[in-house]
Write a protein that holds these residues in place. Structure first.
Motif, PDB file in Angstrom:
ATOM      1  N   ASP A   1      32.241   3.960  33.421  1.00 20.94           N
ATOM      2  CA  ASP A   1      33.027   4.914  32.738  1.00 20.94           C
ATOM      3  C   ASP A   1      33.584   4.478  31.397  1.00 20.94           C
ATOM      4  O   ASP A   1      32.677   4.137  30.503  1.00 20.94           O
ATOM      5  CB  ASP A   1      34.406   5.300  33.403  1.00 20.94           C
ATOM      6  N   SER A   2      34.656   4.114  31.086  1.00 18.32           N
ATOM      7  CA  SER A   2      35.264   3.721  29.790  1.00 18.32           C
ATOM      8  C   SER A   2      35.610   2.254  29.878  1.00 18.32           C
ATOM      9  O   SER A   2      36.285   1.807  29.066  1.00 18.32           O
ATOM     10  CB  SER A   2      36.626   4.645  29.531  1.00 18.32           C
ATOM     11  N   ASP A   3      35.245   1.521  30.645  1.00 13.25           N
ATOM     12  CA  ASP A   3      35.354  -0.045  30.971  1.00 13.25           C
ATOM     13  C   ASP A   3      34.137  -0.644  30.780  1.00 13.25           C
ATOM     14  O   ASP A   3      32.891  -0.252  31.253  1.00 13.25           O
ATOM     15  CB  ASP A   3      35.823  -0.187  32.160  1.00 13.25           C
ATOM     16  N   ILE A   4      34.274  -1.985  29.892  1.00 15.03           N
ATOM     17  CA  ILE A   4      33.187  -2.715  30.291  1.00 15.03           C
ATOM     18  C   ILE A   4      33.550  -3.690  31.123  1.00 15.03           C
ATOM     19  O   ILE A   4      34.641  -4.443  31.414  1.00 15.03           O
ATOM     20  CB  ILE A   4      32.962  -3.566  28.816  1.00 15.03           C
ATOM     21  N   VAL A   5      32.634  -3.996  32.328  1.00 16.32           N
ATOM     22  CA  VAL A   5      33.020  -4.807  33.328  1.00 16.32           C
ATOM     23  C   VAL A   5      31.688  -6.037  33.538  1.00 16.32           C
ATOM     24  O   VAL A   5      30.775  -6.015  33.243  1.00 16.32           O
ATOM     25  CB  VAL A   5      32.784  -4.170  34.864  1.00 16.32           C
ATOM     26  N   VAL A   6      32.520  -7.128  33.576  1.00 14.02           N
ATOM     27  CA  VAL A   6      31.842  -8.344  33.547  1.00 14.02           C
ATOM     28  C   VAL A   6      31.764  -8.875  35.216  1.00 14.02           C
ATOM     29  O   VAL A   6      32.692  -8.763  36.030  1.00 14.02           O
ATOM     30  CB  VAL A   6      32.348  -9.671  32.854  1.00 14.02           C
ATOM     31  N   TRP A   7      30.299  -9.150  35.670  1.00 17.36           N
ATOM     32  CA  TRP A   7      30.432  -9.479  37.077  1.00 17.36           C
ATOM     33  C   TRP A   7      29.647 -10.882  37.193  1.00 17.36           C
ATOM     34  O   TRP A   7      28.903 -11.320  36.339  1.00 17.36           O
ATOM     35  CB  TRP A   7      29.264  -8.586  37.778  1.00 17.36           C
ATOM     36  N   SER A   8      30.000 -11.601  38.306  1.00 18.98           N
ATOM     37  CA  SER A   8      29.289 -12.754  38.763  1.00 18.98           C
ATOM     38  C   SER A   8      28.217 -12.255  39.529  1.00 18.98           C
ATOM     39  O   SER A   8      28.501 -11.554  40.497  1.00 18.98           O
ATOM     40  CB  SER A   8      30.246 -13.817  39.398  1.00 18.98           C
ATOM     41  N   LEU A   9      26.877 -12.768  39.541  1.00 27.83           N
ATOM     42  CA  LEU A   9      25.623 -12.055  40.119  1.00 27.83           C
ATOM     43  C   LEU A   9      26.234 -12.808  41.713  1.00 27.83           C
ATOM     44  O   LEU A   9      25.622 -11.885  42.703  1.00 27.83           O
ATOM     45  CB  LEU A   9      24.590 -12.626  39.775  1.00 27.83           C
ATOM     46  N   ASP A  10      26.828 -13.898  42.123  1.00 27.86           N
ATOM     47  CA  ASP A  10      26.893 -14.186  43.200  1.00 27.86           C
ATOM     48  C   ASP A  10      28.208 -13.889  44.039  1.00 27.86           C
ATOM     49  O   ASP A  10      28.341 -13.711  45.214  1.00 27.86           O
ATOM     50  CB  ASP A  10      27.081 -16.042  43.293  1.00 27.86           C
ATOM     51  N   GLU A  11      29.430 -13.609  43.028  1.00 21.82           N
ATOM     52  CA  GLU A  11      30.489 -13.361  43.677  1.00 21.82           C
ATOM     53  C   GLU A  11      31.218 -11.868  43.458  1.00 21.82           C
ATOM     54  O   GLU A  11      31.912 -11.562  44.150  1.00 21.82           O
ATOM     55  CB  GLU A  11      31.662 -14.512  43.113  1.00 21.82           C
ATOM     56  N   GLY A  12      30.839 -11.151  42.426  1.00 21.29           N
ATOM     57  CA  GLY A  12      31.451  -9.989  42.216  1.00 21.29           C
ATOM     58  C   GLY A  12      31.989 -10.081  40.693  1.00 21.29           C
ATOM     59  O   GLY A  12      31.795 -10.585  39.870  1.00 21.29           O
TER      60      GLY A  12
END
Length: 314
Positions: free
Chosen positions: A205-216
């Motif tokens: 939506d209107s957010d940039i989200v950063v993920w860890s591939l292992d943790e979430g």
């Protein structure tokens, strides 16, 4: 003579009433059609595209509960599109395709399944599926992307082929994530892997989200500005910062463009460039101290972080 005719009539009636043999039961044949290697690359569309004819997906619902999907499975023969073993060897994800068959008088449909298999037991579960209308417009098709290093998460897309109907401007196939702990799945959005392939940055939506591939999820930040069109995202070479680009409009002319920087872990947005002439539509981060930009006319530009200067040229 009359008795002879009567005998023939009785014989024909008895023959017509005799039961016919049941047809042989269909057997499931799974034939690999390609040796697909999971990849971290994705497809980016940055210029207007003509409509592409491809199977179009149904709205997001459980296709396994749909009578049309049942009809396709009954009439078709399943084939193995690709198999993806987890790094620890405990799991295997498979994509099964039932190719287009005629369903009803007009429509031709296809159907695909994502199956999760526990290798030690052979236990198999259908964790996602897609019913397609053949010859439609849009993006469709299940396709694996990669596993997390700890083998908990499998990342895949439901837009293997085609582009959105009438789409132009920035678009990448959105990623989904399957959690092997409970076979749940979630929509992550579209965006690139970090250079070391341990993190992912996506639009939600209107957010940039950063993920860890292992943790979430690691963190998120609201878009700056909030009411414009989402565009490409690029990681810094060291994977410790992001650049994203937004524009006023989806298609040419794109209007005012905005280039924003986010540094991890704070993720505080910093507006670097606001420009309508030129209007930028693509960004890459090839060196730690500079980024490269492309405008809507196809011209190249560079922006230097140290001097804050925007210059034309490669």
């Amino acid at each position: 003579m009359k008795s002879h005719l009567l005998f023939l009539v009785v014989t024909l009636i008895l023959s017509a009433c005799a039961p016919t043999a049941d047809p042989p039961a269909a057997t499931e044949t799974l034939t690999p059609t390609s040796a697909i290697v999971p990849t971290s690359t994705s497809t980016r569309t940055l210029t207007p595209n003509p409509p592409t004819r491809a199977p179009s997906a149904t709205p997001d619902y459980e296709a396994t509960m749909d009578p049309i999907a049942d009809a396709v499975k009954t009439a078709g023969v399943p084939r193995l599109y690709a198999s993806y073993p987890s790094p620890d060897g405990q799991w295997r994800a498979e994509i099964i395709i039932y190719d287009c068959v005629q369903v009803g008088e007009l429509d031709s449909n296809a159907y695909e399944e994502l199956r999760l298999i526990e290798v030690s037991t052979g236990e198999t579960e259908v964790v996602d599926s897609q019913l397609q209308y053949c010859g439609g417009l849009g993006a469709a098709g299940l396709d694996g992307r990669f596993w997390s290093d700890n083998s908990r998460y499998f990342y895949y897309t439901d837009a293997r082929e085609g582009v959105p109907d009438g789409g132009c401007g920035y678009w990448e196939p959105s990623l989904r994530r399957l959690d092997t702990a409970d076979a749940s799945k979630g929509e992550l959005g579209m965006g690139p892997l970090s250079p070391d392939e341990t993190k992912l940055a996506t639009w939600q939506d209107s957010d940039i989200v950063v993920w860890s591939l292992d943790e979430g999820e690691i963190g998120r930040a609201p878009a700056l500005p909030a009411d414009v069109v989402r565009g490409p995202v690029a990681w810094s070479p060291d994977g410790e910062a992001l650049i994203y680009l937004q524009t006023e409009d989806y298609c040419f002319p794109f209007g005012t463009s905005y280039v924003v920087r986010l540094d991890l872990p704070e993720l505080e947005p910093e507006l670097l460039i606001e420009s309508s002439e030129p209007a930028f539509i693509d960004v890459t981060w090839d060196q730690q101290d500079r980024i490269r930009l492309s405008d809507e006319e196809g011209n190249a530009w560079t922006y230097d972080f140290e001097t804050g200067e925007l210059q034309p040229g490669p």
